[in-house]
Scaffold this active site. Structure first.
Site, PDB file in Angstrom:
ATOM      1  CG  ASP A 205       1.575  21.410 -68.337  1.00 26.58           C
ATOM      2  OD1 ASP A 205       0.734  20.861 -67.598  1.00 26.58           O
ATOM      3  OD2 ASP A 205       2.742  21.638 -67.977  1.00 26.58           O
TER       4      ASP A 205
ATOM      5  CG  ASN B 256      -3.307   7.995 -56.109  1.00 22.40           C
ATOM      6  OD1 ASN B 256      -3.725   8.508 -55.071  1.00 22.40           O
ATOM      7  ND2 ASN B 256      -2.045   8.072 -56.479  1.00 22.40           N
TER       8      ASN B 256
ATOM      9  N   GLY C 127       2.400  11.079 -63.528  1.00 19.44           N
ATOM     10  CA  GLY C 127       1.574  11.638 -64.603  1.00 19.44           C
ATOM     11  C   GLY C 127       1.070  13.035 -64.301  1.00 19.44           C
TER      12      GLY C 127
ATOM     13  CG  ASP D 216      -1.976  12.921 -58.647  1.00 18.73           C
ATOM     14  OD1 ASP D 216      -2.130  14.046 -58.143  1.00 18.73           O
ATOM     15  OD2 ASP D 216      -2.192  11.858 -58.034  1.00 18.73           O
TER      16      ASP D 216
ATOM     17  N   GLY E 241      -3.620   7.230 -69.013  1.00 13.24           N
ATOM     18  CA  GLY E 241      -2.177   7.093 -68.806  1.00 13.24           C
ATOM     19  C   GLY E 241      -1.881   5.751 -68.160  1.00 13.24           C
TER      20      GLY E 241
ATOM     21  CE1 TYR F 279      -4.163   4.429 -61.540  1.00  8.56           C
ATOM     22  CE2 TYR F 279      -6.353   5.356 -61.441  1.00  8.56           C
ATOM     23  CZ  TYR F 279      -5.182   5.019 -60.820  1.00  8.56           C
ATOM     24  OH  TYR F 279      -5.020   5.253 -59.471  1.00  8.56           O
TER      25      TYR F 279
END
Ligand code: ADP
Length: 192
Positions: A25, A39, A47, A49, A134, A136
């Protein structure tokens, strides 16, 4: 001849020692800065973020609101708040749209700009997630190669960086990174 070959391998060996591969992690990494796959709005998301914002706490979103977003391929820095890392470097990876919209260059730019921003702030230990792989949708094998290549290129010209951690959250990414790094070691007979 022999000496020159060994000398040319010296930076590669040194740079390998600076690179660490972790399955785990990102929010738990004990480094000066973790890189967020954010983003354009920089106002949180899913995700990695979302995980970073949850772990950092309310201060992070408040500081992000002052940044006026971020262009794809660029990076901006904030404090780390409740994270172990003192800083978060927010970069915006490209959304994969088939590969003809500059996606590889933009992804490489994320790694380069994040490292530029790290150096501008005196940061020498940095952990990266697998940017854009992920939601994207960037193909993982290509994204892995770009991440590793760009980081090695940067290390070759910036001796100040002491440690880069590639943090993989899934086994597929971890295996890809492990085999790519293994291949580089073999190809260059790297003693590291
Ligand atoms: P993007 O929008 O750039 O694709 P995602 O957050 O959807 O960003 O995914 C980027 C990568 O981060 C993916 O490979 C995903 O598995 C990984 N990831 C998700 N959560 C974590 C986490 N807590 N630590 C490290 N990596 C994570």
């Amino acid at each position: 001849m022999r000496i020159s070959v060994e000398m040319s391998h010296y930076p590669l060996t040194e740079n390998f020692r600076k690179i660490q591969l972790v399955l785990g992690d990102l929010t738990q990494q004990n480094v000066e800065a973790i890189v967020n796959a954010a983003n354009n709005a920089l106002l949180g998301g899913g995700g990695v973020d979302g995980a970073i914002h949850r772990a950092a706490g309310q201060g992070l979103i408040e500081e992000c609101r002052t940044l006026n977003g971020c262009e794809t391929g660029d990076a901006k820095i904030t404090k780390g708040y409740n994270l172990l890392a003192k800083h978060v470097i927010h970069t915006v990876g490209p959304v994969w749209r088939g590969g003809m919209r500059n996606e590889p260059e933009l992804l490489a730019s994320c790694y380069r700009r994040s490292l530029d921003v790290a150096l501008e702030n005196g940061i020498k230990t940095i952990a990266f997630p697998n940017i854009s792989t992920g939601v994207y949708g960037f193909p993982k094998p290509e994204a892995t190669k770009i991440a590793i290549q760009t980081v090695f290129d940067f290390l070759n010209s910036h001796n100040e960086i002491e440690r880069i951690v590639f943090v993989c959250f899934d086994n597929e990414n971890y295996s890809l990174y492990a085999s790519n790094l293994g291949e580089i070691r073999q190809n260059f007979s790297c003693n590291c």
